[in-house]
Structures are given as C-alpha cells and as structure tokens.
Design a protein around this motif. Structure first.
Motif, short mmCIF file in Angstrom:
data_model
loop_
_atom_site.label_atom_id
_atom_site.label_comp_id
_atom_site.label_asym_id
_atom_site.label_seq_id
_atom_site.Cartn_x
_atom_site.Cartn_y
_atom_site.Cartn_z
N HIS A 1 71.74 71.36 -37.98
CA HIS A 1 71.92 72.28 -36.86
C HIS A 1 71.00 73.50 -37.01
N VAL A 2 71.01 74.08 -38.21
CA VAL A 2 70.19 75.27 -38.45
C VAL A 2 68.71 74.95 -38.24
N GLU A 3 68.25 73.86 -38.81
CA GLU A 3 66.85 73.48 -38.69
C GLU A 3 66.47 73.18 -37.25
N TYR A 4 67.37 72.53 -36.52
CA TYR A 4 67.10 72.16 -35.13
C TYR A 4 66.97 73.41 -34.26
N VAL A 5 67.91 74.33 -34.41
CA VAL A 5 67.86 75.58 -33.64
C VAL A 5 66.61 76.38 -34.00
N THR A 6 66.30 76.45 -35.29
CA THR A 6 65.13 77.21 -35.73
C THR A 6 63.84 76.64 -35.14
N LEU B 1 67.11 74.85 -26.46
CA LEU B 1 67.63 75.73 -27.50
C LEU B 1 69.04 76.18 -27.15
N ARG B 2 69.26 76.54 -25.90
CA ARG B 2 70.60 76.96 -25.48
C ARG B 2 71.61 75.84 -25.68
N GLU B 3 71.22 74.62 -25.30
CA GLU B 3 72.12 73.47 -25.47
C GLU B 3 72.40 73.21 -26.95
N ARG C 1 63.60 77.14 -31.37
CA ARG C 1 63.25 78.55 -31.09
C ARG C 1 61.77 78.79 -31.32
N ALA C 2 61.21 78.21 -32.39
CA ALA C 2 59.79 78.35 -32.67
C ALA C 2 58.94 77.72 -31.55
N CYS C 3 59.45 76.62 -30.99
CA CYS C 3 58.74 75.93 -29.91
C CYS C 3 58.99 76.59 -28.55
N LEU D 1 61.58 67.36 -34.40
CA LEU D 1 62.68 67.51 -33.45
C LEU D 1 63.42 66.19 -33.26
N GLN D 2 62.68 65.12 -33.13
CA GLN D 2 63.31 63.81 -32.96
C GLN D 2 64.09 63.38 -34.19
N SER D 3 63.55 63.71 -35.36
CA SER D 3 64.24 63.38 -36.60
C SER D 3 65.56 64.16 -36.72
N LEU D 4 65.52 65.45 -36.38
CA LEU D 4 66.73 66.27 -36.44
C LEU D 4 67.75 65.82 -35.41
#
Length: 317
Positions: A48-53, A64-66, A56-58, A31-34
């Motif tokens: 963006h895709v990886e961060y949202v994914t 996630l909304r932000e 959501r998994a966490c 998360l910090q890397s993204l």
C-alpha cells in the motif's frame, strides 16, 4: 474480504493527459506489480505504501485518491500519510465540492491517531471557509459557529498535549481576537478560553505568554501581548487586571507542569537514543501511571498520553 485495489489501465490515459504527465515503462511495470500484490493480499501494508508513493510520484491524481481510500479501508494512516493526502487535495481545489471533500477528509483523519498537525490544518481550512461564507453574505455569527465547532473539537482531542497543545489554544484565541468582528465576538467565550488554557500544565514561558495575552485583551489591545512588561508600574497594573482565581490557576498549572517535565524530558532522551525502543515505551507507561494517579480531572490528560504512546507504538499491546 480484501479492500478494492485500483488498477492501472487504458482508462488512466485521461488522467495522464489532464496532468500532462508521462509514466515511464519502468514505473508502469512497478504499478502493475504492486496492483497484483494488493489484489492477492489487501492487507499488505508495505505494498500500500509503495503503491501510494509511486502513484503520487507519477501524479496520477484520481488513481492516487482511489489507492488512498483502499489503504485507509485496510489500515489507519500515519500522520505523514494523512498530511500528504491533505496537501494533495488542497493543491487540487477547484470547486466548492472539492472544498467540502477536503473538510470531510480532515474530519476523517482525526479518527486514526492523535495529531496536532492535522488539527492545525483543519483549523486553517475552516478559517478560510469562514471568509468564503462571509463573502457570500452569510451572517458572521453563523459562519463563526462552524469554525468554533472545529476549534472546540481540536481542544477536546489535543488541547492537553503538554508539548504541542498550546498551539491549538492560541489558534482559538487568534480566531476570536483577530478574525471575528466585534459584532460577532463572544466575550464570555474568550474569558472561558483563557481560563481553560491557563489551567493546563504547560511550560512557564507558555503560561506567561498566555497571561500577557489575557492582560492585553482586558486592556482592549487585542491579544498580542504587553509591551514594556518589566516596568514596576505596569506589573502592578497587570496584577490588578488578572483575577486572583486565574492567578492561582496559573500557579497550579505551573506546578502540574513541573510534575510532568521529567517525563517529557525522558521521552525526548529515550527517543533520541533509540526510536521505538523499550526505554521509550516504559517512559510512556510511567507517564500514564502519573496521570492515572493524579485524580479528578485526569481523564483527558491520561487519554492524551495514551494516544501519544499509540502513535509511536501502534502495534504494541
């Protein structure tokens, strides 16, 4: 200017406690890397895709909304991304404010790409709100008007989709025939919906189903269809109950579908052979040419085919 990228910090602990979720050290590092990648380049689509994914998994709901808001400020979102967002917001409904946020989000979702699925979600949420409004004492006709606005917008946006559009027309009829009470029912609106529906170039089975539903409505039996339709005397009654103008409209719609059936079949074949390939793109191009050449009244059909192509080729000039 790059869109803001929500970070992962000590303030997330409340989010994690509320959800009774633990983020692993590996997930936190990712998360910090993204987050760092997005701070450096807010246009990094993959980040963006990886961060949202990962958020959501966490199950970090607020972050996630932000992140989704930031993603949408940078890019239009695909149908799949929107449906995930709608699903998550639907599961988190607790207050009327949450419901209003969901409705606003659904309204915003239609501005990116053409999506019948998103409109169906919007229709279902609107119907649920209709029941809530009635339960609170709002006049049924007023509450129905809010749903009708959504339904009419759905038809304007996707009602001409040859493959999926009929589902929206039937959703409109479901609401008018099966949900709205007799006191708030608008017979003129229902007649108009049937006339418009059965003038669209849909497959024969769809048009026949719509015709049977029209007959059932005229007989006062709702809109679920006609039983024992194979009997000669019943067919004779049906012919008498369907106005000649509507019959001609259905016939024209059937012929119009036949002109488009080859293009629809070619889209399926090209997509199966090479998703995103040049054959698929050229098939859309020839389909657009057909609609442009079809003359008066073709604007909505042409726009729909264009937007279907854009969904599959969003970066193609």
């Amino acid at each position: 200017m790059s869109p803001p990228s929500p970070g992962v910090s000590d303030s997330d602990s409340g989010d994690m406690e509320d959800m009774d979720i633990e983020v692993t050290a590996e997930q936190l590092e990712s998360l910090q890397s993204l987050q760092s990648r997005l701070e450096q380049n807010g246009q990094d689509y993959d980040a963006h895709v990886e961060y949202v994914t990962l958020l959501r998994a966490c199950r970090l709901r607020e972050k996630l909304r932000e992140a989704r808001v930031a993603f949408h400020e940078a890019y239009p979102l695909t149908e799949a991304l929107w449906l995930e967002w709608i699903e998550d917001e639907s599961e988190a409904l607790e207050t009327m404010e949450d419901v209003e946020r969901l409705e606003a989000l659904l309204g915003e979702s239609h501005g990116d790409y053409l999506s019948v699925s998103l409109w169906k979600e919007h229709v279902e949420v609107s119907k649920a709100r209709f029941e809530q409004r009635k339960a609170k004492g709002e006049e049924e006709g007023v509450a129905a008007g809010a749903v009708r606005e959504v339904l009419d917008a759905a038809l304007r946006d996707c009602g001409m989709h040859v493959v999926e559009g009929a589902g929206l027309w039937n959703a409109c009829l479901d609401f008018e025939l099966d949900v709205v009470g007799a006191g708030a029912r608008d017979e003129g609106r229902i007649e108009g919906l049937f006339a418009r529906f059965l003038a669209c170039p849909f497959p024969p089975a769809v048009l026949e189903g719509g015709r049977a539903r029209y007959v059932a409505w005229r007989r006062g039996g709702g809109g679920d269809g006609v039983e024992d339709g194979g009997k000669e005397e019943e067919e004779e009654e049906e012919n008498q109950e369907v106005p000649r103008a509507l019959e001609k409209s259905i016939e024209r719609a059937g012929r119009a579908y036949e002109l488009r059936r080859g293009h629809e079949e070619a889209l399926v074949a090209s997509r199966a052979a090479e998703p995103g390939g040049m054959n698929l793109l050229s098939t859309y191009a020839s389909y657009v040419e057909l609609e442009v050449a079809s003359g008066a009244g073709s604007e909505a059909r042409t726009r729909t085919v264009f937007e279907r192509a854009i969904v599959e080729f969003p970066t193609s000039d």
